[in-house]
Design a protein around this motif. Structure first.
Motif, mmCIF file in Angstrom:
data_model
loop_
_atom_site.group_PDB
_atom_site.id
_atom_site.type_symbol
_atom_site.label_atom_id
_atom_site.label_comp_id
_atom_site.label_asym_id
_atom_site.label_seq_id
_atom_site.Cartn_x
_atom_site.Cartn_y
_atom_site.Cartn_z
ATOM 1 N N LEU A 63 0.630 -1.142 0.410
ATOM 2 C CA LEU A 63 -0.053 0.135 0.338
ATOM 3 C C LEU A 63 1.070 1.472 -0.112
ATOM 4 C CD1 LEU A 63 -2.861 -0.721 2.530
ATOM 5 C CD2 LEU A 63 -2.974 -1.026 -0.042
ATOM 6 N N PRO A 64 -0.147 2.342 -0.476
ATOM 7 C CA PRO A 64 1.372 3.170 -0.164
ATOM 8 C C PRO A 64 0.673 4.410 0.834
ATOM 9 C CG PRO A 64 -0.978 4.101 -1.603
ATOM 10 C CD PRO A 64 -0.933 2.787 -0.720
ATOM 11 N N ASP A 65 2.436 5.016 1.458
ATOM 12 C CA ASP A 65 2.249 5.567 2.787
ATOM 13 C C ASP A 65 0.603 6.797 2.317
ATOM 14 O OD1 ASP A 65 2.431 7.411 5.066
ATOM 15 O OD2 ASP A 65 3.700 8.680 3.755
ATOM 16 N N ALA A 89 -1.011 10.247 10.856
ATOM 17 C CA ALA A 89 -1.196 8.717 10.410
ATOM 18 C C ALA A 89 -1.984 8.234 11.478
ATOM 19 C CB ALA A 89 -0.106 7.925 10.038
ATOM 20 N N GLY A 90 -2.838 7.535 10.812
ATOM 21 C CA GLY A 90 -3.926 6.355 11.588
ATOM 22 C C GLY A 90 -2.684 5.147 12.446
ATOM 23 N N SER A 100 -4.283 4.835 6.820
ATOM 24 C CA SER A 100 -5.218 5.725 6.882
ATOM 25 C C SER A 100 -3.880 6.743 6.928
ATOM 26 C CB SER A 100 -6.687 5.521 7.617
ATOM 27 O OG SER A 100 -6.049 5.559 9.245
ATOM 28 N N CYS A 101 -5.069 8.281 6.521
ATOM 29 C CA CYS A 101 -4.368 9.605 7.379
ATOM 30 C C CYS A 101 -5.301 10.331 7.785
ATOM 31 C CB CYS A 101 -3.341 9.615 6.383
ATOM 32 S SG CYS A 101 -2.080 11.680 7.064
ATOM 33 N N SER A 102 -5.012 11.216 7.936
ATOM 34 C CA SER A 102 -6.290 12.491 8.463
ATOM 35 C C SER A 102 -5.860 13.806 8.449
ATOM 36 C CB SER A 102 -7.541 11.861 9.488
ATOM 37 O OG SER A 102 -6.454 12.258 11.048
ATOM 38 N N LYS A 271 6.808 11.341 1.665
ATOM 39 C CA LYS A 271 6.014 10.395 2.002
ATOM 40 C C LYS A 271 6.096 10.862 3.445
ATOM 41 C CE LYS A 271 6.169 5.831 -0.216
ATOM 42 N NZ LYS A 271 6.879 4.972 -0.239
ATOM 43 N N SER A 272 4.951 11.098 4.327
ATOM 44 C CA SER A 272 4.836 11.498 5.601
ATOM 45 C C SER A 272 5.736 10.945 6.112
ATOM 46 C CB SER A 272 3.622 11.854 6.041
ATOM 47 O OG SER A 272 3.818 11.680 7.538
#
Length: 281
Positions: A63-65, A89-90, A100-102, A271-272
């Protein structure tokens, strides 16, 4: 002499009985063996059972970042004044299977009030399994599940769902309104499937201190744009892994190659490295 003839006949008759019994016994054994060997091949080895068909291989194995899956410019447009530009990031026990990320932010407009926005993107990937089915089949089941979950959001009003074209292999956009913190929020959740990966993106907003509530059309447009970028990031990750780094060359050349790959993915953000965080809106 006349009396001995009958007695000789009786002796010969009795002597013949065991021979007949032995012959009969041999015949019986032969029939038994033929029955035992009826289900065997000519070589005496039982025929092998046909092997089970193998399931289709999963299309994506990573999966991607999630915090780098959506372009930085898109984040600025959809979430003005985001608290964390690189997202939060979750938590996940396996980033290759679920991530996941929000982002969230409040854009203060002064006397015109404030606009609040929240964006969340999640990825779920499924491997192919002989007993459970192909990764694509398992992802399709998850896709259906996520659409139903979005439609059943607690407190949701005026729920509507419609198929969405141009986003992955299949996609659905679910819209609804929700009242919380004394304000009216407008929600759009887009669920998309690409191969064996499901992308679930939710975007919502509200106006504070007298600011207008955002239109459903603007929220849907933003959600679908971000989802397209997230779906593209899944394929870009697979392409990047499949392309070997340039042989030899300087470190600068390798860095330039990575930059070119990032531009091709439609994302201009690195990428974070944000630490996992479970806070949500």
């Amino acid at each position: 002499m006349h009396r001995s003839a009958p007695r000789l006949s009786r002796i010969l008759a009795c002597a013949a009985v065991p021979v007949m019994l032995v012959a009969a016994g041999c015949s019986s054994d032969s029939g038994s063996d033929s029955k035992k060997n009826a289900g065997s091949s000519s070589s005496g080895t039982p025929s092998a059972k046909p092997s089970e068909p193998t399931v289709e291989a999963a299309r994506f194995d990573d999966l991607p970042d999630p915090c780098g899956a959506i372009a930085k410019k898109t984040i600025k447009d959809l979430v003005p004044e985001a608290k964390k530009e690189n997202g939060t990031a979750g938590r996940s026990n396996d980033l290759a299977a679920r991530s996941s990320c929000s982002w969230n932010g409040l854009d203060d407009k002064g006397v015109d009030g404030s606009q609040y926005r929240w964006l969340d993107v999640g990825f779920t990937r499924f491997d192919s399994d002989q007993s459970l089915g192909s990764g694509a089949k398992r992802a399709t089941a998850e896709y259906t599940k996520q659409v139903a979950k979005a439609k059943a959001a607690e407190g949701a009003e005026k729920v509507a769902a419609e198929p969405t074209t141009g986003v992955g292999e299949e996609a659905t956009t679910v819209t609804y309104g929700l009242s919380k913190t004394g304000e009216d929020f407008v929600y759009a959740t887009v669920v998309a499937r690409t191969g064996n990966v499901v992308v679930t993106l939710t975007y919502n907003g509200a106006g504070y201190a007298g600011a207008k509530t955002p239109s459903s059309a603007s929220i849907v447009k933003g959600a679908q744009k971000a989802t397209k970028e997230a779906v593209a990031a899944v394929a870009d990750t697979a392409d990047t892994k499949a392309t070997p780094p340039p042989a030899g060359g300087s470190d600068d050349a390798k860095k330039d190659a990575k930059k070119d790959t990032a531009k091709g993915s439609g994302s201009d953000s690195p990428k974070s490295k944000a630490k996992p965080n479970t806070k949500t809106s």
